[in-house]
Design an enzyme around this catalytic site. Structure first.
Site, PDB file in Angstrom:
ATOM      1  N   GLU A 263      76.146 -53.277  -8.621  1.00 36.54           N
ATOM      2  CA  GLU A 263      76.661 -52.069  -9.079  1.00 36.54           C
ATOM      3  C   GLU A 263      77.645 -52.103 -10.077  1.00 36.54           C
ATOM      4  O   GLU A 263      78.935 -52.369  -9.624  1.00 36.54           O
ATOM      5  CB  GLU A 263      77.237 -51.052  -7.829  1.00 36.54           C
ATOM      6  CG  GLU A 263      75.841 -50.454  -7.024  1.00 36.54           C
ATOM      7  CD  GLU A 263      76.616 -49.438  -5.832  1.00 36.54           C
ATOM      8  OE1 GLU A 263      77.451 -48.819  -6.193  1.00 36.54           O
ATOM      9  OE2 GLU A 263      75.566 -49.464  -4.947  1.00 36.54           O
TER      10      GLU A 263
ATOM     11  N   GLU B 183      77.054 -52.335   1.226  1.00 34.43           N
ATOM     12  CA  GLU B 183      78.541 -52.314   1.209  1.00 34.43           C
ATOM     13  C   GLU B 183      79.200 -52.267   2.619  1.00 34.43           C
ATOM     14  O   GLU B 183      79.978 -51.597   3.041  1.00 34.43           O
ATOM     15  CB  GLU B 183      79.027 -51.102   0.455  1.00 34.43           C
ATOM     16  CG  GLU B 183      78.499 -50.909  -0.884  1.00 34.43           C
ATOM     17  CD  GLU B 183      79.286 -49.952  -1.853  1.00 34.43           C
ATOM     18  OE1 GLU B 183      79.701 -48.940  -1.192  1.00 34.43           O
ATOM     19  OE2 GLU B 183      79.236 -50.096  -3.117  1.00 34.43           O
TER      20      GLU B 183
END
Ligand SMILES: *[C@@H]1O[C@H](CO)[C@@H](O)[C@H](O)[C@H]1NC(C)=O
Ligand SMILES: *[C@@H]1O[C@H](CO)[C@@H](O)[C@H](O)[C@H]1NC(C)=O
Ligand SMILES: *[C@@H]1O[C@H](CO)[C@@H](O)[C@H](O)[C@H]1NC(C)=O
Ligand SMILES: *[C@@H]1O[C@H](CO)[C@@H](O)[C@H](O)[C@H]1NC(C)=O
Ligand SMILES: *[C@@H]1O[C@H](CO)[C@@H](O)[C@H](O)[C@H]1NC(C)=O
Ligand SMILES: CC(=O)N[C@H]1CO[C@H](CO)[C@@H](O)[C@@H]1O
Length: 581
Positions: A262, A192
């Site tokens: 995710e 991320e």
């Protein structure tokens, strides 16, 4: 064309579930080694496209005795892939001293996945966040001069590279890459990074480019990914993290497949949070919107959360991690989430030929209504996804001459582009309920021990300073507790307090909680929360003429993983310290 408010009765009739025969998750890797590549449609195993239903199950969050059951259940849930992070601070608690024992036995875990004929995705990071203590970074990194975490910083890059190469070599030594006949088909570098790239304005891109090149140079024979990004350098595949990747994410490079690393099945919880709910219907809806647009891999985060044992969790995170996932904290199936998603996987797998090789077309059928079609005319195969993205408004659409009822915010899968075989709102699985019973083993025959620690005084201390020292500097993250103590003398003239007016002990803390004592007497406790981290402790105390002792027991509960609102930039400057006012 849309006809509003069609009768619900019609819907019920049209939606009888039809599940053709389907084989369990298939292992298409050869034991002699497979080539893993990709095209714009999917990852490819030995040149063949494939579908990937993956579940995140982190090995250190369950005891190894539970691993086989978890993997088996995940497979029963229609998954063919298990995903896990790698936990740097668990594996290298001190520089060069490694731990792969017990819950940290990554190699044993991956071999177990292989024994169950499933694929594995390994997210090395090595910054991982994951609501894990310090986001997975070892404490000792903070003691390296001039280090800036996750930046184009030589000190950080050196340590990161050393660890990444160490893990890659460990996997290679155990023949775990698909290219060696093992289960690992993807590995992830960084995590991320989009969240913090802007914080390191100038160097974010350079660091990312370096990370990608460094990863690729390890020559694992399987692709690397970077998550929560819409583009990534070179051959690295960018992937989406989020709740609604079908709606919120656009892949910039169409030569790369759409992968969703995710898809939150609920939300992790911090102390004080409400139970995190996300319905089976909503997850199924999000997955199908993503697949309708051409997605070919989804990873449920978490499929099984497990437990933050010991000091593993990040600050304020509950010990039970993603208890609302398709498998609960104990590994039991949470229905209808588990079963509803299993049905979805099975249906898409049954039609994977049309889905993966068919020509993809798209049609708007009305405001908020869409059809995505995958068609192989030569083989007379066709699969379509009808979707109604309107909130609170069921409707009927005309698709290829037939009327189809589509409930609000749902997707229907049409086999042969005619028969509804699945709708995300129609759940054919019963709800399960969990109840607790006291077990003999845990309630009978217990023996308890009590320890009592002497409240330390200034005279007993070894480390002394003019001001309270930063807690992590002292404990080096080896303990959650640190005593702070000070003594001072009061003459009778110094005591202006009379009658009801008492002196107040005031402590400002950026740690997580504390207990205060004055002259061996308990004064009170204070704490921060996940939302408001700093706290001010203020309690009246009884002081006396002569020597007074103030003692504070400060405790932390996991090092933070973020400091800026949504960023882990500058984590190395994070402090827990005190000012006694
Ligand atoms: C794997 O390699 C062995 C030995 O080289 C060979 O006998 C076997 O046929 C191979 N299997 C596959 C599936 O290629
Ligand atoms: C995977 O292998 C199975 C059986 O070996 C085969 O039926 C299936 O078509 C293969 N899947 C793909 C995507 O190649
Ligand atoms: C120790 O704490 C101080 C602040 O109290 C900080 O300036 C210093 O960098 C810390 N040292 C390490 C090694 O983290
Ligand atoms: C679907 O609905 C959501 C929520 O209303 C909205 O944010 C999103 O933009 C919609 N997507 C499309 C493609 O209309
Ligand atoms: C109770 O403890 C004793 C001694 O440790 C042990 O032998 C026995 O099996 C225990 N009983 C139960 C029910 O756990
Ligand atoms: C990127 C994203 O969608 N994040 C969301 C994940 O879920 C939590 C909890 O519902 C939201 O607060 C985040 O915005």
């Amino acid at each position: 064309m849309t006809v509003r408010a069609a009768a619900v009765l019609v819907a019920a009739a049209a939606l009888a579930l039809f599940l053709p025969g389907w084989a369990a998750a298939e292992w298409n890797l050869t034991r002699n080694g497979s080539v893993v590549t990709y095209d714009g449609r999917s990852l490819m195993i030995d040149g063949k496209r494939d579908l990937f239903f993956s579940g995140a199950i982190h090995y250190p969050r369950s005891p190894p005795e539970l691993w086989p059951k978890l993997i088996e259940r995940a497979k029963d849930g229609g998954l063919n892939t298990i995903e896990t992070y790698v936990f740097w601070n668990a594996h290298e608690p001190e520089p060069g001293k490694y731990n792969f024992e017990g819950r940290y036995d990554l190699i044993k875990y991956l071999k177990m996945i292989q024994d169950h004929d499933m694929y594995a995705i390994v997210r090395i990071g090595p910054f991982i966040q994951a609501e894990w203590n310090h986001g997975g970074l070892p404490y000792w990194l903070r003691e390296i001069d001039h280090i800036i975490f996750r930046a184009n910083n030589d000190a950080y890059k050196k340590e990161m590279e050393k660890f990444v190469r160490f893990i890659v070599q460990k996997l290679k030594d155990a023949n775990l890459y698909a290219s060696q006949g093992g289960p690992v088909i993807l590995t992830q570098i960084e995590n991320e990074y989009g969240n913090i790239k802007k914080d390191h304005a100038v160097d974010g891109d350079k660091y990312l480019e370096w990370a990608a090149q460094m990863a690729l140079s390890t020559e694992t024979g399987v692709p690397w990914i970077m998550c929560k990004q819409s583009s990534a350098p070179g051959e690295v595949i960018p992937t989406c993290n989020g709740r609604h990747c079908g709606d919120t994410w656009t892949l910039r490079d169409t030569n790369k497949p759409m992968l969703w690393t995710e898809n939150w099945t609920a939300q992790f919880r911090a102390y004080g949070d409400q139970v995190a709910m996300r319905s089976a219907e909503d997850i199924a809806y999000a997955v199908l919107r993503f697949f309708a647009k051409g997605g070919s891999l989804v990873n449920y985060y978490m499929y099984h959360g497990g437990t933050n044992f010991g000091r593993n969790g990040a600050s304020y995170v509950l010990t039970g991690y993603y208890d609302e996932a398709p498998m609960d904290e104990y590994g039991m199936c949470k229905e209808p989430k588990f079963g509803h998603l299993r049905d979805l996987h099975n249906v898409i797998k049954s039609y994977h030929k049309a889905f993966l090789w068919g020509e993809h077309s798209f049609e708007i059928l009305g405001p908020g209504y869409e059809a995505h079609v995958f068609e192989l005319p030569d083989e007379k195969r066709c699969l379509s996804f009808l979707s109604n993205n309107n909130t609170g408004e069921d409707g009927t659409v005309i698709f290829r001459g037939e009327k189809h009822y589509v409930p609000s915010r749902s997707v229907s899968i049409l086999a042969d582009c005619k028969n509804v075989v699945y709708n995300t709102k129609r759940v054919f699985v019963q709800h399960s309920e969990r109840s607790y019973h006291t077990s003999e083993v845990t309630s009978k025959n217990n023996s308890w021990e009590m320890y009592s620690e002497v409240i330390p005084k200034y005279g007993n201390t070894k480390i002394r300073a003019k001001e309270p020292l930063e807690q992590y500097n002292q404990t080096k993250d080896a303990s959650d507790y640190l005593w702070y103590t000070t003594s001072f003398r009061l003459e009778s003239d110094d005591l202006p307090f009379r009658g009801d007016i008492r002196p107040v002990l005031q402590v400002k803390s950026t740690a997580h909680s504390m207990i205060g004592f004055a002259n061996d007497a308990f004064v009170g406790n204070g704490r921060g929360s996940k939302q408001v981290k700093d706290f001010m402790f203020e309690k009246p105390v009884d002081l006396r003429v002569g020597v007074n002792h103030i003692t504070l027991l400060s405790s932390t509960m996991g090092m933070k993983v973020k400091i800026c609102r949504n960023s882990a930039a500058y984590l190395e400057h994070e402090m827990t310290d005190f000012a006694i006012l």
